[in-house]
Design a protein around this motif. Structure first.
Motif, mmCIF file in Angstrom:
data_model
loop_
_atom_site.group_PDB
_atom_site.id
_atom_site.type_symbol
_atom_site.label_atom_id
_atom_site.label_comp_id
_atom_site.label_asym_id
_atom_site.label_seq_id
_atom_site.Cartn_x
_atom_site.Cartn_y
_atom_site.Cartn_z
ATOM 1 N N ASP A 135 104.332 -32.921 111.031
ATOM 2 C CA ASP A 135 104.813 -33.998 110.180
ATOM 3 C C ASP A 135 103.968 -35.227 110.500
ATOM 4 O OD1 ASP A 135 106.179 -36.172 109.044
ATOM 5 O OD2 ASP A 135 108.069 -35.029 109.058
ATOM 6 N N THR A 136 103.134 -35.664 109.584
ATOM 7 C CA THR A 136 102.176 -36.746 109.876
ATOM 8 C C THR A 136 102.879 -38.097 110.062
ATOM 9 O OG1 THR A 136 101.801 -36.984 107.514
ATOM 10 C CG2 THR A 136 100.187 -35.690 108.748
ATOM 11 N N GLU A 137 104.113 -38.223 109.562
ATOM 12 C CA GLU A 137 104.827 -39.494 109.736
ATOM 13 C C GLU A 137 105.457 -39.603 111.127
ATOM 14 O OE1 GLU A 137 107.006 -39.221 106.005
ATOM 15 O OE2 GLU A 137 104.927 -39.055 105.329
ATOM 16 N N THR A 138 106.088 -38.512 111.597
ATOM 17 C CA THR A 138 106.771 -38.570 112.893
ATOM 18 C C THR A 138 105.889 -38.061 114.029
ATOM 19 O OG1 THR A 138 107.647 -36.346 112.682
ATOM 20 C CG2 THR A 138 108.992 -38.129 111.759
#
Lengths: 107, 286
Positions: free
Chosen positions: A30-33
């Protein structure tokens, strides 16, 4: 956004697996988290036929938007593209390196 | 009597044995049908050179989705063991080439949205050469599975006389489908480590199907004695040993029955013909 990488193992340090349908593992990041999870793909590795379709279905169901892999066969490509998943081709290096390169839009 | 000629390893001489046997049995006055079940790469017709009287398509029912009824629940995709279906964004995509027409998707679909559509998978040719009836299958280019062709061939095997089913190599579905339901299996092998390895698999397959099996050792004077030892240990009858003879290969390569042109080969094969005729005279217990 969730990105999947086909890999020889379930770690960020694992080498990329050039195969899609019969890849040993899918590492999903998950590139956001920054979190990652791993899917053991032994069902795909051992499928007598339709490995690309079965693996494609798993990737679609996991909510991934981009897949980084060596090569997708025509059936797998049909499943992935009809789900709007972007296929990015890359061979060699580790999962972490592939993600970094992708973030820098080098792929 | 239905007789399957199988091998395990490819190139051991199944078609040579099957075509010569068919031809010699017909000469001996038997009613014989030769069935080429190696529909992925049929070659029995090249040796027997039959006159073909009928050619017809082999069709199977493959899955299609009635999009008006389908709710995209994905149950069919989970049920399909061959991955012929994928469910993407509540819409089912089909891969008919992978469909084995097993009907599992129809069983689980809650809204009756599975349609079965006939699709051509190959052809069957029927004819004769002399007194030998000929039936041969040929799979269409690009198909995934030859099993539907083998099933269609077996559906037209006559119930009387001697039927010789020339099996595909290996011990996977096409060979199993050919052998299943026959009365006996003749396993053609060669006395090499590779031949023996695959013979063991073929013997296990015949036994799993409950069929009596005998062995023909082709090119018996090459390789090692391990195959002969194995047959003795396992109580497998060695029906025939065929010496290596380049002239047999030459005849075969020009589409000629070796029994017609190779000196002594007819006599060699007659020993097997006698055994087969003997089986037809046995009280039926198979």
């Amino acid at each position: 956004m969730k990105i999947a990488v086909t890999a020889q193992g379930g770690e960020l340090t694992s080498e990329l697996d050039p195969r899609f349908g019969r890849a040993k593992w899918f590492v999903i990041i998950d590139t956001e988290t920054g979190e990652h999870e791993s899917l053991d793909n032994s069902t795909g590795v051992n499928a007598s036929s339709g490995a690309g379709i079965a693996s494609g279905q798993r990737i679609v169901d996991s909510g991934v938007k981009t897949i980084i892999t060596g090569h997708c066969g025509p059936n797998a490509e049909r499943v992935l593209t009809s789900a709007g998943i972007r296929i990015v081709e890359r061979t060699g290096g580790t999962v972490a390196e592939a993600i970094e390169a992708f973030k820098k839009e080098e792929l | 009597m239905k007789l399957a000629i199988a091998s395990g390893k490819g190139g051991t001489g199944k078609t040579t044995v099957a075509t010569c046997l068919a031809s010699l049995l017909a000469e001996a006055g038997e009613k014989v049908t030769y069935i080429d079940c190696d529909a992925e790469e049929p070659n029995g017709h090249l040796i027997l050179q039959p006159t073909i009287e009928h050619t017809r398509p082999v069709e199977v029912s493959v899955v299609e989705i009635d999009s008006k009824k389908c709710t995209g629940c994905g149950e069919c995709c989970k049920a399909c063991q061959f991955h012929a279906l994928a469910c993407i964004n509540k819409s089912v995509t089909t891969f008919p080439q992978l469909c084995h027409a097993c009907g599992a998707c129809s069983l689980v679909c809650p809204v009756d949205a599975i349609i079965e559509v006939p699709q051509k998978r190959g052809i069957i040719r029927e004819g004769h050469v002399g007194n030998v009836a000929f039936i041969g299958g040929e799979m269409s280019v690009g198909e995934e599975s030859v099993v539907p062709i083998v099933r269609a061939l077996k559906a037209v095997v006559p119930s009387d006389g001697i039927s010789i089913l020339d099996a595909p190599p290996g011990t996977a579905c096409p060979a199993v489908e050919t052998i299943r339901g026959t009365d006996r299996v003749i396993l053609v092998t060669e006395p090499t480590p590779f031949g023996l390895h695959d013979l063991k698999l073929a013997v296990a397959t015949a036994r799993a199907l409950g069929l009596p099996a005998g062995v023909v050792i082709n090119r018996c004077d090459i390789g090692t004695s391990d195959t002969l030892d194995y047959c003795q240990e396992e109580g497998l009858e060695v029906l025939l040993e065929i010496p290596n003879d380049r002239a047999v290969a030459v005849a075969y390569s020009t589409g000629t029955l070796p029994t017609k042109v190779v000196p002594g080969f007819r006599e060699t094969m007659l020993a097997l013909v006698d055994k087969v005729v003997g089986w037809t005279e046995e009280p039926s217990n198979t």
